[in-house]
Scaffold this active site. Structure first.
Site, PDB file in Angstrom:
ATOM      1  N   CYS A  87       0.820  -1.315   0.033  1.00  6.50           N
ATOM      2  CA  CYS A  87      -0.114  -0.127   0.182  1.00  6.50           C
ATOM      3  C   CYS A  87       0.907   1.414   0.000  1.00  6.50           C
ATOM      4  O   CYS A  87       1.591   1.592  -0.824  1.00  6.50           O
ATOM      5  CB  CYS A  87      -0.844  -0.145   1.181  1.00  6.50           C
ATOM      6  SG  CYS A  87      -2.509   1.174   0.807  1.00  6.50           S
ATOM      7  N   HIS A 204      -3.889  -5.642   0.846  1.00  6.93           N
ATOM      8  CA  HIS A 204      -3.154  -5.805   2.308  1.00  6.93           C
ATOM      9  C   HIS A 204      -3.251  -7.258   2.559  1.00  6.93           C
ATOM     10  O   HIS A 204      -4.101  -7.818   3.347  1.00  6.93           O
ATOM     11  CB  HIS A 204      -3.943  -5.095   3.338  1.00  6.93           C
ATOM     12  CG  HIS A 204      -3.723  -3.618   3.115  1.00  6.93           C
ATOM     13  ND1 HIS A 204      -2.760  -3.143   3.810  1.00  6.93           N
ATOM     14  CD2 HIS A 204      -4.166  -2.667   2.573  1.00  6.93           C
ATOM     15  CE1 HIS A 204      -2.646  -1.812   3.816  1.00  6.93           C
ATOM     16  NE2 HIS A 204      -3.687  -1.510   3.006  1.00  6.93           N
ATOM     17  N   GLU A 206      -1.921  -9.019   4.725  1.00  8.33           N
ATOM     18  CA  GLU A 206      -1.597  -9.258   6.081  1.00  8.33           C
ATOM     19  C   GLU A 206      -2.960  -9.169   6.811  1.00  8.33           C
ATOM     20  O   GLU A 206      -2.853  -9.384   8.146  1.00  8.33           O
ATOM     21  CB  GLU A 206      -0.537  -8.095   6.794  1.00  8.33           C
ATOM     22  CG  GLU A 206      -0.985  -6.664   6.925  1.00  8.33           C
ATOM     23  CD  GLU A 206      -0.978  -5.653   5.625  1.00  8.33           C
ATOM     24  OE1 GLU A 206      -0.692  -6.480   4.683  1.00  8.33           O
ATOM     25  OE2 GLU A 206      -1.077  -4.515   5.634  1.00  8.33           O
TER      26      GLU A 206
END
Lengths: 232, 79
Positions: A87, A204, A206
Site C-alpha cells: 500500500c 493488504h 496481512e
C-alpha cells in the site's frame, strides 16, 4: 529470519504486518524509525507497511522516500536484499525509484476500502512460492491512490520480463475491467524488481492471516517469505 | 527572489480530477469547456539573486522532488 519494519510519521499498519510476520517466523520483527540511517545488522527482509506517511503531502510516498532510512534501504536492495512494500509502502518504493511506474488517484476518485481478488501470475518469487500456480486469493484494498500507471516502454518491459506478479481479478480468476476497481493499467496490483526480491503491492495480504479474523487467504504470502529464509 | 514551479499531469496521463471539475462546471451551466486539467503551483522563496541560477536551482528541485517525471511535467518562472 530477521525482518525490519520501517515506521514513518503517519504509518499505521506496522502492527498488523509485525503480527503476520511473527505468525510465520516465530520472531518479532524490529520496528525501525525512519530517522535512523542504518538497518539493524543481519536484517533479511525490510518491510514498508501501509499508512499515510507525511499525510500524503505532495504525492503519496514522496516525502517518506526522502527519509534517511530510505538511503539504507536502497543500499540494502542494491546488495540484493529483500524488500516488501504494501500500500503506502508500494507508493514509497516507487517514489524512491526502487520500482518503476507511478500510482495515480483511483480512476473513480473514490477512496476504495473493500475486498478484492488477486491472481498470482508466478510462484517463483520469494513472496509467492507457497501459492498454487495460477492461484486466486481474496485480499483487501484500502487506498485512494492505487491506480498503477507506467509509460508504454516500462509497461512492455514489466510484462515482457514477467514482473507483474499480482493482478486484480474476479473471485473466479478472470482479469476483467469490472474487477479492476482502481483503474490500474493491465489490472496490475503488484510488481517485482528484475531480481524478484523487491515486491510492491497495493492490497493488504496481512489482513487475512488469522483464522479467527477474516480468514487466512493472505497467509501463503507470509509462508512464502518464511520458506525463502528457511532455505537461505 | 521567488520561483514559481507549475506541475501538471503529462498529456496522456488520466486526470480524473480535471474530468470531474469539467463535469461540475458544465452542471453549473458553463458552456464550451474542453479538457480540464488540474496541477499544482509551488512557490519557492530563494536566497539566490541571479535569475538564471535561481531558475536552474528550481528546475533541479522540480526534477528531484517537486514533480514525478513519470506522470508530470513542470515549468519554472522566476520573479
Amino acid at each position: 529470519m530477521k525482518a525490519g519494519i520501517i515506521l514513518f510519521p503517519g504509518t499505521n499498519r506496522e502492527r498488523d504486518m509485525a503480527l503476520a510476520l511473527a505468525r510465520v517466523t516465530g520472531a518479532k520483527p524490529a520496528i525501525i524509525w525512519h530517522g535512523e540511517s542504518e538497518l539493524p545488522a543481519g536484517t533479511d527482509l525490510v518491510v514498508l507497511p501501509g499508512g499515510f506517511s507525511y499525510g500524503d503531502y505532495l504525492r503519496c510516498g514522496a516525502m517518506a522516500a526522502q527519509s534517511p532510512i530510505m538511503r539504507a534501504v536502497a543500499d540494502f536492495a542494491a546488495r540484493g536484499g529483500h524488500v516488501l512494500g504494501v500500500c503506502n509502502g508500494f507508493q514509497i518504493l516507487i517514489e524512491a525509484g526502487l520500482l518503476p511506474g507511478a500510482l495515480l488517484k483511483n480512476a473513480s476518485l473514490r477512496f476504495l476500502s473493500m475486498d478484492c481478488h488477486l491472481k498470482v501470475e508466478r510462484t517463483d518469487t520469494p513472496y509467492t512460492s507457497q501459492f498454487q500456480p495460477g492461484a486466486v486469493f481474496r485480499s483487501t484494498m484500502a487506498h485512494g491512490d492505487g491506480n498503477y500507471f507506467a509509460g508504454d516502454e516500462t509497461l512492455d518491459q514489466l510484462e515482457g520480463e514477467g514482473r507483474v506478479v499480482l493482478r486484480y481479478c474476479t473471485p473466479e480468476g478472470a482479469v476483467t475491467e469490472a474487477a479492476n476497481r482502481n483503474g490500474s493499467v493491465n489490472n496490475i496490483a503488484g510488481i517485482v524488481s528484475p531480481n524478484r526480491r523487491i515486491l510492491g503491492l497495493m492490497p493488504h495480504p496481512e489482513n487475512q492471516v488469522d483464522p479467527d479474523i477474516d480468514g487466512t487467504d493472505g497467509l501463503p504470502m507470509f509462508q512464502s517469505i518464511a520458506a525463502t529464509f528457511a532455505t537461505a | 527572489m521567488k520561483a514559481y514551479v507549475t506541475v501538471m499531469p503529462k498529456n496522456g496521463v488520466l486526470d480524473p480530477q480535471g474530468k470531474a471539475i469539467g463535469h461540475a462546471l458544465a452542471g453549473h451551466g458553463f458552456a464550451g469547456i474542453g479538457e480540464v486539467r488540474v496541477g499544482k503551483l509551488i512557490e519557492l522563496e530563494l536566497a539566490e539573486t541571479d535569475p538564471a541560477r535561481a531558475k536552474a536551482a528550481a528546475e533541479e528541485m522540480a526534477r528531484k522532488l517537486l514533480a514525478n517525471m513519470v506522470i508530470e511535467s513542470f515549468k519554472v518562472e522566476v520573479r
